[in-house]
Design an enzyme around this catalytic site. Sequence first.
Site, PDB file in Angstrom:
ATOM      1  N   THR A  48      22.471  15.485 -20.528  1.00 50.78           N
ATOM      2  CA  THR A  48      23.021  14.247 -19.951  1.00 50.78           C
ATOM      3  C   THR A  48      22.234  13.864 -18.696  1.00 50.78           C
ATOM      4  O   THR A  48      21.506  14.684 -18.135  1.00 50.78           O
ATOM      5  CB  THR A  48      24.504  14.391 -19.531  1.00 50.78           C
ATOM      6  OG1 THR A  48      24.581  15.310 -18.437  1.00 50.78           O
ATOM      7  CG2 THR A  48      25.373  14.844 -20.676  1.00 50.78           C
ATOM      8  N   GLU A  49      22.462  12.629 -18.264  1.00 49.81           N
ATOM      9  CA  GLU A  49      21.796  12.144 -17.052  1.00 49.81           C
ATOM     10  C   GLU A  49      22.200  12.937 -15.815  1.00 49.81           C
ATOM     11  O   GLU A  49      21.448  13.036 -14.862  1.00 49.81           O
ATOM     12  CB  GLU A  49      22.120  10.664 -16.831  1.00 49.81           C
ATOM     13  CG  GLU A  49      21.394   9.754 -17.772  1.00 49.81           C
ATOM     14  CD  GLU A  49      22.184   8.502 -18.054  1.00 49.81           C
ATOM     15  OE1 GLU A  49      21.962   7.501 -17.367  1.00 49.81           O
ATOM     16  OE2 GLU A  49      23.033   8.519 -18.954  1.00 49.81           O
ATOM     17  N   GLY A  50      23.414  13.480 -15.830  1.00 48.31           N
ATOM     18  CA  GLY A  50      23.863  14.277 -14.694  1.00 48.31           C
ATOM     19  C   GLY A  50      23.130  15.608 -14.599  1.00 48.31           C
ATOM     20  O   GLY A  50      23.256  16.322 -13.615  1.00 48.31           O
ATOM     21  N   GLY A  89      20.270   5.226 -17.162  1.00 51.20           N
ATOM     22  CA  GLY A  89      19.111   5.930 -17.713  1.00 51.20           C
ATOM     23  C   GLY A  89      18.633   5.381 -19.045  1.00 51.20           C
ATOM     24  O   GLY A  89      17.733   5.950 -19.667  1.00 51.20           O
ATOM     25  N   ASN A 104      17.533   4.992 -13.936  1.00 51.12           N
ATOM     26  CA  ASN A 104      17.971   6.230 -13.288  1.00 51.12           C
ATOM     27  C   ASN A 104      16.798   7.109 -12.868  1.00 51.12           C
ATOM     28  O   ASN A 104      16.761   7.628 -11.759  1.00 51.12           O
ATOM     29  CB  ASN A 104      18.861   7.028 -14.247  1.00 51.12           C
ATOM     30  CG  ASN A 104      20.332   6.837 -13.943  1.00 51.12           C
ATOM     31  OD1 ASN A 104      20.697   6.430 -12.853  1.00 51.12           O
ATOM     32  ND2 ASN A 104      21.166   7.127 -14.908  1.00 51.12           N
TER      33      ASN A 104
END
Lengths: 256, 330
Positions: A51-53, A133, B104
Amino acid sequence: MTGNFKPTELMVIRCAQEIIDGEVVFAGVGLPLLVIGFAMATHAKNIILFTEGGSIRATPPPGLAITVDDPALFCKGDGTFGMLATMAALQRGEVDVAFIGGAQIDKYGNINSTGVGNWNKPETFTYFAGSGGASDMAACGKRILAIIPQDPKRFVERVDYLSAPGFLDGPGARERLDMQGNGPSVVVSTMGVYKFDSHTKEMYLSEYFPGQSVEKIRANCSFDLDVAHDVKETEEPSEDELTILRDLDPTSFYLS
Amino acid sequence: MSVDKRMTLKEAVSKFILEGDTLYYGGFQIMVPMALTYEIIRQRKKHLNILSTSTDAGGLDLLVAAGCIDEMHLAWAMNWCARAPHAIQRAFQDGELKRHDISNFGATGALMAGYLGVPFFPVRGNIGTDVVKYNSADVRIIDDPFTGKPITVVRAWRADVALIHAQRADHLGNVVAWGTHGNGDQHGAMGSKRGVIVTAEEIVDPEMVRSDPDRTLIPYYKTLAVVPCPWGAHPSACRGFYGLDVRFAQYQGKYMKKKEIVPHFLNEWIYGVKDHKAYIQKYVNTFGQEALERLKPILGFKPQMEVDYGYHDPNIWEGVPPYTDMHIRG
């Protein structure tokens, strides 16, 4: 077969079928997280979730992840690496499936998650959250899987703001910009399933959901939609599949 | 070094955040510096410029609603529980807010460049999108000097001050965090020009921090102020302390939806409470102690590997003759 399911539920279940066991899947915020949960609970127990996290995990999270930095995603995860690590893996070409949602999509699979209206005339532009993202994922994932609810304002001739690249304006465009990934492969909506012509790079309808028809889908699409000559009806979800899915999202955070 | 950097939220914000500052806004969808957000609004700071990757829980939406922000450079801002950033939408349409969009990883790369002290950084995203068209302030495409192929570069982001929430800090300003490394807190903080304001759930002795230095996110010398602040990320989550307050984020989101009722939220929950402790007390008075209890996480996920940072003492070589053999002696 009961027919007793929501379009969103079939969308999630059908989307999960696109994921092959063992793949590295990078999931964006929203429904993709639920799809991954479902895939991990059914046929794809060995997928690796990014994930982006910055979560990298080989096991399902202990609870429903509401966000891509959700504590549940890191609980008993394989690493709490941070965005830099998962995005770097994308750029190195290690992600099989980049899985994104969005607000609009066009026939070349370009996705808008930024906002609708004319950005140059702010008074007309309604901002969503922003691209997040999606652009990084769409540029670098080996293939792109997109999940977008269908209506004529979402399936459009040209996206109002191009936040994540599909095939841009057609064949050769991604190559000219030296993008690493191969572009969109499958789009699942609330009405059917779409694929892309390998020559024209345009989207075509490959399946329609039970209760839908090619005509109804055309009426909910603002561009001239191509339809596969062997277009078929998507199989209804089983009771078991629906039970598994509803257990994953007991409060209907995503399925409502 | 024995400077005690502990101070109140009020002191930290009034002393270190100036009108017109560029701020790194920390957290992602958890660890959002919400107590700092409320205090900035309370002190009616103006003309701020935000640098962030992505953020949630509505903090930026509130700052925009309260008129604190002129510009934001970021990839994603939302109150996910309310499904839209309502105040940001209105402010953009009214021409009161400039948005500079980036992906991002573009944002992460921009912060990385600030951290590294280089002017720009190459990333693969953003290329082919409208981001390149509308945000040339942050994103350009150049030819790779080695291959000649096109590549996106992002400008280095360096904030004046970074705002961070963490689980722990010591009085010197060492910041300790675990459980998710989010997206840019370390780089955003280290790249900041003046330094970091941190709110922390717990204040610990520096010797505790030094016993486990792998967990130090930001070293003391970058820190301007340490604010002891339990529930400092509410309604966002703080790993190991509390979860995302979905109901409160939705409640706040409903106020943000209609411009005419926004002032009621600001007056009641921010201007009308003197500090963060009073805000939490008001939350308990309004929704009950059980609302706060509900946010406590399932615990018991402690590391099962013991770690020893043991080191090797070079004094053991004293009196040990050099190793040799016939080839070396030659």
